[in-house]
Design a protein around this motif. Structure first.
Motif, short mmCIF file in Angstrom:
data_model
loop_
_atom_site.label_atom_id
_atom_site.label_comp_id
_atom_site.label_asym_id
_atom_site.label_seq_id
_atom_site.Cartn_x
_atom_site.Cartn_y
_atom_site.Cartn_z
N TRP A 42 33.84 25.62 27.73
CA TRP A 42 33.66 24.50 28.66
C TRP A 42 34.47 24.75 29.93
O TRP A 42 33.97 24.57 31.04
N ILE A 43 35.73 25.16 29.78
CA ILE A 43 36.57 25.42 30.95
C ILE A 43 36.01 26.57 31.78
O ILE A 43 35.94 26.49 33.00
N ASP A 44 35.58 27.64 31.11
CA ASP A 44 34.99 28.77 31.83
C ASP A 44 33.74 28.34 32.61
O ASP A 44 33.56 28.73 33.76
N ALA A 45 32.89 27.52 31.98
CA ALA A 45 31.68 27.03 32.67
C ALA A 45 32.06 26.14 33.84
O ALA A 45 31.43 26.19 34.91
N PHE A 46 33.07 25.31 33.67
CA PHE A 46 33.54 24.44 34.76
C PHE A 46 34.06 25.30 35.91
O PHE A 46 33.79 25.01 37.08
N HIS A 47 34.77 26.35 35.60
CA HIS A 47 35.29 27.23 36.65
C HIS A 47 34.17 27.95 37.39
O HIS A 47 34.28 28.17 38.60
N VAL A 48 33.09 28.30 36.70
CA VAL A 48 31.93 28.90 37.39
C VAL A 48 31.37 27.89 38.38
O VAL A 48 31.05 28.22 39.52
N ARG A 49 31.25 26.63 37.94
CA ARG A 49 30.75 25.57 38.83
C ARG A 49 31.67 25.41 40.04
O ARG A 49 31.21 25.31 41.18
N CYS A 50 32.99 25.41 39.80
CA CYS A 50 33.95 25.30 40.90
C CYS A 50 33.77 26.46 41.87
O CYS A 50 33.70 26.25 43.09
N ARG A 51 33.68 27.67 41.34
CA ARG A 51 33.55 28.86 42.19
C ARG A 51 32.29 28.77 43.05
O ARG A 51 32.33 29.00 44.25
N ASP A 52 31.18 28.39 42.43
CA ASP A 52 29.92 28.31 43.17
C ASP A 52 29.95 27.25 44.26
O ASP A 52 29.57 27.50 45.40
N GLU A 53 30.42 26.06 43.92
CA GLU A 53 30.42 24.95 44.88
C GLU A 53 31.43 25.16 46.00
O GLU A 53 31.12 24.94 47.17
N VAL A 54 32.63 25.59 45.65
CA VAL A 54 33.67 25.76 46.67
C VAL A 54 33.33 26.95 47.56
O VAL A 54 33.50 26.88 48.79
N ASN A 55 32.84 28.04 46.97
CA ASN A 55 32.49 29.19 47.80
C ASN A 55 31.37 28.85 48.78
O ASN A 55 31.42 29.27 49.94
N ALA A 56 30.39 28.08 48.35
CA ALA A 56 29.32 27.67 49.26
C ALA A 56 29.89 26.89 50.44
O ALA A 56 29.48 27.08 51.59
N GLN A 116 38.64 32.92 37.08
CA GLN A 116 38.31 33.96 36.12
C GLN A 116 38.22 33.36 34.72
O GLN A 116 38.91 32.37 34.43
N PRO A 117 37.41 33.93 33.85
CA PRO A 117 37.33 33.41 32.48
C PRO A 117 38.70 33.45 31.79
O PRO A 117 39.51 34.34 32.06
N PRO A 123 39.58 24.04 40.34
CA PRO A 123 39.89 24.70 39.07
C PRO A 123 41.17 24.15 38.44
O PRO A 123 42.08 23.70 39.12
N PHE A 124 41.19 24.21 37.12
CA PHE A 124 42.40 23.84 36.40
C PHE A 124 43.48 24.89 36.64
O PHE A 124 43.17 26.08 36.77
N CYS A 125 44.73 24.45 36.67
CA CYS A 125 45.84 25.38 36.87
C CYS A 125 46.01 26.24 35.62
O CYS A 125 46.33 25.73 34.54
N ARG A 126 45.79 27.51 35.76
CA ARG A 126 45.83 28.43 34.62
C ARG A 126 47.22 28.48 33.97
O ARG A 126 47.33 28.66 32.75
N ALA A 127 48.27 28.30 34.74
CA ALA A 127 49.63 28.35 34.20
C ALA A 127 49.91 27.19 33.25
O ALA A 127 50.83 27.26 32.44
N LEU A 128 49.11 26.14 33.33
CA LEU A 128 49.32 24.97 32.49
C LEU A 128 48.42 24.95 31.25
O LEU A 128 48.47 24.00 30.47
N ILE A 129 47.62 25.98 31.07
CA ILE A 129 46.69 26.05 29.94
C ILE A 129 47.23 27.03 28.90
O ILE A 129 47.48 28.20 29.20
N GLU A 130 47.42 26.55 27.68
CA GLU A 130 47.82 27.42 26.57
C GLU A 130 46.54 27.83 25.85
O GLU A 130 46.06 27.13 24.97
N VAL A 131 45.99 28.95 26.26
CA VAL A 131 44.69 29.40 25.80
C VAL A 131 44.63 29.51 24.27
O VAL A 131 43.63 29.19 23.65
#
Length: 84
Positions: free
Chosen positions: A38-52, A82-83, A20-28
């Motif tokens: 796009w970032i939210d979808a990428f984070h879902v992919r990260c969560r699914d793959e890493v959790n598996a 998280q989104p 996941p991208f570092c949330r502290a470095l993102i100015e939403v």
């Protein structure tokens, strides 16, 4: 990945490491809705793959405290993906 801009071909990038991208470095507030999606979808992919992978390694066991490590790792993963 191949793309084209008019008649000019070019290559794109694909993220190979589901980190996941570092949330502290993102100015939403500077992101367009499409970029946030796009970032939210990428984070879902990260969560699914890493959790598996976390579950696979926990099932393999082999050391004391594996449940505690799994819980701590999953808590971090859920928090960071998280989104926006």
């Amino acid at each position: 990945t191949h793309f084209a801009w008019g008649s000019r071909p070019y290559l794109g990038f694909r993220y190979c490491s589901p980190v996941p991208f570092c949330r502290a470095l993102i100015e939403v507030e500077l992101l367009e809705p499409r970029q946030r999606e796009w970032i939210d979808a990428f984070h879902v992919r990260c969560r699914d793959e890493v959790n598996a992978e976390l579950l696979r390694r926990a099932a393999a066991g082999g050391k004391d405290g594996v449940e505690e490590d799994l819980a701590r790792s999953q808590a971090w993963l859920w928090r960071e993906t998280q989104p926006l």
